[in-house]
Write a protein that holds these residues in place. Structure first.
Motif, PDB file in Angstrom:
ATOM      1  N   ILE A 340      -4.118   0.160  -6.002  1.00  0.00           N
ATOM      2  CA  ILE A 340      -2.693  -0.183  -6.033  1.00  0.00           C
ATOM      3  C   ILE A 340      -2.144  -0.009  -4.616  1.00  0.00           C
ATOM      4  N   TYR A 341      -1.524  -1.048  -4.074  1.00  0.00           N
ATOM      5  CA  TYR A 341      -1.129  -0.949  -2.671  1.00  0.00           C
ATOM      6  C   TYR A 341       0.202  -1.666  -2.407  1.00  0.00           C
ATOM      7  N   GLU A 342       0.878  -1.189  -1.364  1.00  0.00           N
ATOM      8  CA  GLU A 342       2.077  -1.851  -0.845  1.00  0.00           C
ATOM      9  C   GLU A 342       1.628  -3.000   0.060  1.00  0.00           C
ATOM     10  N   HIS A 343       2.510  -3.956   0.274  1.00  0.00           N
ATOM     11  CA  HIS A 343       2.159  -5.128   1.068  1.00  0.00           C
ATOM     12  C   HIS A 343       1.672  -4.749   2.470  1.00  0.00           C
ATOM     13  N   GLU A 344       2.304  -3.761   3.087  1.00  0.00           N
ATOM     14  CA  GLU A 344       1.928  -3.387   4.452  1.00  0.00           C
ATOM     15  C   GLU A 344       0.559  -2.709   4.504  1.00  0.00           C
ATOM     16  N   LYS A 345       0.018  -2.336   3.349  1.00  0.00           N
ATOM     17  CA  LYS A 345      -1.298  -1.704   3.283  1.00  0.00           C
ATOM     18  C   LYS A 345      -2.383  -2.712   2.879  1.00  0.00           C
ATOM     19  N   GLN A 346      -2.087  -3.994   2.977  1.00  0.00           N
ATOM     20  CA  GLN A 346      -3.009  -5.026   2.497  1.00  0.00           C
ATOM     21  C   GLN A 346      -4.379  -4.962   3.180  1.00  0.00           C
ATOM     22  N   ALA A 347      -4.385  -4.872   4.493  1.00  0.00           N
ATOM     23  CA  ALA A 347      -5.651  -4.847   5.224  1.00  0.00           C
ATOM     24  C   ALA A 347      -6.484  -3.642   4.819  1.00  0.00           C
ATOM     25  N   GLU A 355     -15.645  -2.007   0.614  1.00  0.00           N
ATOM     26  CA  GLU A 355     -16.522  -0.831   0.690  1.00  0.00           C
ATOM     27  C   GLU A 355     -17.024  -0.429  -0.704  1.00  0.00           C
ATOM     28  N   LEU A 356     -16.107  -0.369  -1.664  1.00  0.00           N
ATOM     29  CA  LEU A 356     -16.467   0.049  -3.024  1.00  0.00           C
ATOM     30  C   LEU A 356     -17.348  -0.997  -3.722  1.00  0.00           C
ATOM     31  N   ARG A 357     -17.019  -2.269  -3.507  1.00  0.00           N
ATOM     32  CA  ARG A 357     -17.839  -3.327  -4.114  1.00  0.00           C
ATOM     33  C   ARG A 357     -19.262  -3.286  -3.577  1.00  0.00           C
ATOM     34  N   GLY A 358     -19.408  -2.910  -2.313  1.00  0.00           N
ATOM     35  CA  GLY A 358     -20.732  -2.770  -1.734  1.00  0.00           C
ATOM     36  C   GLY A 358     -21.533  -1.661  -2.376  1.00  0.00           C
ATOM     37  N   LYS A 359     -20.862  -0.726  -3.035  1.00  0.00           N
ATOM     38  CA  LYS A 359     -21.531   0.370  -3.745  1.00  0.00           C
ATOM     39  C   LYS A 359     -21.744   0.049  -5.223  1.00  0.00           C
ATOM     40  N   GLY A 360     -21.437  -1.196  -5.612  1.00  0.00           N
ATOM     41  CA  GLY A 360     -21.656  -1.611  -6.996  1.00  0.00           C
ATOM     42  C   GLY A 360     -20.517  -1.304  -7.934  1.00  0.00           C
ATOM     43  N   ILE A 361     -19.327  -1.020  -7.377  1.00  0.00           N
ATOM     44  CA  ILE A 361     -18.157  -0.697  -8.203  1.00  0.00           C
ATOM     45  C   ILE A 361     -17.271  -1.929  -8.328  1.00  0.00           C
ATOM     46  N   ASP A 362     -16.831  -2.235  -9.545  1.00  0.00           N
ATOM     47  CA  ASP A 362     -15.896  -3.343  -9.766  1.00  0.00           C
ATOM     48  C   ASP A 362     -14.506  -2.911  -9.294  1.00  0.00           C
ATOM     49  N   VAL A 363     -13.896  -3.738  -8.483  1.00  0.00           N
ATOM     50  CA  VAL A 363     -12.599  -3.369  -7.912  1.00  0.00           C
ATOM     51  C   VAL A 363     -11.566  -4.456  -8.181  1.00  0.00           C
ATOM     52  N   GLU A 364     -10.417  -4.033  -8.687  1.00  0.00           N
ATOM     53  CA  GLU A 364      -9.294  -4.921  -8.945  1.00  0.00           C
ATOM     54  C   GLU A 364      -8.154  -4.555  -8.001  1.00  0.00           C
ATOM     55  N   LEU A 365      -7.737  -5.503  -7.201  1.00  0.00           N
ATOM     56  CA  LEU A 365      -6.628  -5.278  -6.276  1.00  0.00           C
ATOM     57  C   LEU A 365      -5.294  -5.625  -6.944  1.00  0.00           C
ATOM     58  N   VAL A 366      -4.344  -4.692  -6.926  1.00  0.00           N
ATOM     59  CA  VAL A 366      -3.023  -4.912  -7.548  1.00  0.00           C
ATOM     60  C   VAL A 366      -1.944  -4.552  -6.527  1.00  0.00           C
ATOM     61  N   ARG A 367      -1.160  -5.531  -6.126  1.00  0.00           N
ATOM     62  CA  ARG A 367      -0.122  -5.304  -5.126  1.00  0.00           C
ATOM     63  C   ARG A 367       1.225  -5.034  -5.791  1.00  0.00           C
ATOM     64  N   ILE A 368       1.912  -4.065  -5.266  1.00  0.00           N
ATOM     65  CA  ILE A 368       3.237  -3.721  -5.764  1.00  0.00           C
ATOM     66  C   ILE A 368       4.242  -4.759  -5.264  1.00  0.00           C
ATOM     67  N   THR A 369       5.139  -5.228  -6.138  1.00  0.00           N
ATOM     68  CA  THR A 369       6.161  -6.219  -5.784  1.00  0.00           C
ATOM     69  C   THR A 369       7.510  -5.785  -6.348  1.00  0.00           C
ATOM     70  N   GLU A 370       8.517  -6.590  -6.125  1.00  0.00           N
ATOM     71  CA  GLU A 370       9.837  -6.275  -6.673  1.00  0.00           C
ATOM     72  C   GLU A 370       9.825  -6.268  -8.192  1.00  0.00           C
ATOM     73  N   LYS A 371       9.018  -7.155  -8.789  1.00  0.00           N
ATOM     74  CA  LYS A 371       8.945  -7.258 -10.255  1.00  0.00           C
ATOM     75  C   LYS A 371       7.856  -6.364 -10.847  1.00  0.00           C
ATOM     76  N   ARG A 372       7.055  -5.730  -9.998  1.00  0.00           N
ATOM     77  CA  ARG A 372       5.928  -4.925 -10.477  1.00  0.00           C
ATOM     78  C   ARG A 372       5.917  -3.614  -9.690  1.00  0.00           C
ATOM     79  N   THR A 373       6.528  -2.591 -10.266  1.00  0.00           N
ATOM     80  CA  THR A 373       6.668  -1.314  -9.577  1.00  0.00           C
ATOM     81  C   THR A 373       5.347  -0.550  -9.563  1.00  0.00           C
ATOM     82  N   ARG A 374       5.315   0.527  -8.775  1.00  0.00           N
ATOM     83  CA  ARG A 374       4.114   1.369  -8.727  1.00  0.00           C
ATOM     84  C   ARG A 374       3.820   1.973 -10.103  1.00  0.00           C
ATOM     85  N   GLU A 375       4.881   2.344 -10.797  1.00  0.00           N
ATOM     86  CA  GLU A 375       4.683   2.931 -12.129  1.00  0.00           C
ATOM     87  C   GLU A 375       4.133   1.888 -13.100  1.00  0.00           C
TER      88      GLU A 375
END
Length: 392
Positions: A340-347, A355-375
């Motif tokens: 879970i990341y803020e836009h400025e943390k995209q890179a 890094e995690l995918r290289g270790k065989g872990i499935d990773v889902e990226l979810v960006r926080i937006t105005e309509k989708r809070t951290r909670e």
């Protein structure tokens, strides 16, 4: 408002946790089949109508999904894998003298009547042992099935074994054929002893023969039942069928799986290509068989190769349903991570995901937006049962 489209009657979507459970189960079953030396084969989803015609002895034409190609040839969605495998084996292993072991995974399509309450599309995994007419081959298939179900997580199940040769030997001796055989089979399959007696009362056969037919509705149980069956007839072909079952049981004891086996001489199939043993696997939590199979020594001859064969199919949907009701779940391999990341943390988020995918872990990226809070993202991670959540 856009209209929601639903699936047609008799088919369904499988998604999220259920889909993961199904894929994990398929992999477990496939691993066991491969361990017995079976090699993968894929056949087309649709074939020419002749592959499943009445002469082959598969399901009735009215239950096939039929359509036409541009040349006007009648094609059907496969309702049954066995004729397809027989066709392919004849084409690619025509001159093979050694036994051929093949395994497959895919969907079958049967146009059941809606009142039957069955799915019209089901996933099946199976195996076929071609070119071996021995009891060893019959026993191998059954032992494989038992180990496969155990590996899938089942503990309480039973493989019921019959032999169509016993019934057909009695019918041949009595001079029965055509419609009479069909009526008898239906009554025996439904365990309708009174109906069998009433039907046979119209025919001039011996009382011993009538008793043998009527007994088929109750000839199920353990090893002792086979001894009782031998007392019902002097027909050598029928006795040979019993002796075959006894030999199979002897071999299954060597595998150490005999406790999962019972016998049912009243078990008959609407598939006409079966010539020897037939069997079905049952467990609680589903009313239908989770395993079906048998010997079909004459089927390959329809496609040009005269070879004996025995095989089975596991109905994945039925098995998964039974496992669910028995509170048995499949261990899902690997882990699912959500970043879970803020836009400025995209890179930083993308680098961490790589890094995690290289270790065989499935990773889902979810960006926080105005309509989708951290909670909101945290709640989503909990609902998705993520094993690891990284917040940036």
């Amino acid at each position: 408002m856009q209209k929601l489209l639903h699936t047609p009657e008799g088919v369904r979507d499988i998604y999220s946790g259920e889909c993961e459970q199904k894929l994990a189960l398929q992999e477990k079953l496939h691993t066991v089949i491969k361990s017995y030396g079976y090699r993968d084969i894929e056949t087309p989803t649709f074939e020419y109508f002749d592959v499943f015609s009445q002469e082959i002895g598969t399901i009735p034409s009215r239950e096939l999904f039929k359509f036409f190609d541009r040349e006007g040839e009648t094609l059907v969605l496969r309702p049954d894998f066995t004729p397809s495998i027989a066709r392919a084996a004849t084409k690619y292993f025509l001159n093979e003298n050694m036994a051929i072991r093949l395994t497959y995974l895919g969907n079958t399509f049967v146009n059941n009547s809606s009142y039957q309450g069955r799915l019209k599309e089901t996933t099946q995994i199976g195996g076929e042992l071609i070119g071996d007419d021995s009891a060893d081959a019959d026993a191998e298939i059954i032992a494989l099935v038992i180990q496969m179900l155990q590996n899938g997580g089942l503990k309480d199940f039973q493989i019921s074994i019959g032999h169509v040769g016993f019934f057909y030997a009695l019918a041949k001796e009595a001079g029965f054929e055509g419609q009479m055989i069909d009526e008898l089979k239906e009554l025996i399959t439904n365990k309708n002893s009174f109906g069998v007696q009433k039907l046979l009362a119209k025919h001039s056969i011996s009382q011993k023969q009538k008793d043998a037919f009527a007994s088929l509705t109750s000839l199920f149980g353990g090893e002792d039942m086979l001894l009782r069956a031998k007392e019902l007839t002097d027909n050598q072909e029928a006795l040979d069928a019993i002796e075959r079952l006894q030999e199979i049981l002897k071999i299954l004891k060597l595998y150490g799986v005999e406790k999962y086996v019972s016998f049912d001489l009243g078990m008959l199939s609407r598939y006409m290509y079966y010539t020897g043993i037939i069997f079905r696997g049952y467990t609680f939590g589903t009313g239908d068989a989770i395993i079906k199979g048998g010997r079909y020594d004459g089927l390959l001859a329809h496609f040009g190769k005269d070879a004996p064969a025995v095989g089975f199919v596991a109905v994945i949907d039925q098995l998964l349903n039974a496992l669910s009701r028995q509170k048995v779940s499949q261990e899902i391999p690997g882990s699912h991570c959500m970043i879970i990341y803020e836009h400025e943390k995209q890179a930083e988020a993308i680098a961490k995901a790589s890094e995690l995918r290289g270790k065989g872990i499935d990773v889902e990226l979810v960006r926080i937006t105005e309509k989708r809070t951290r909670e909101d993202c945290r709640n989503y991670a909990r609902e998705a049962s993520c094993t690891l959540v990284v917040e940036l």
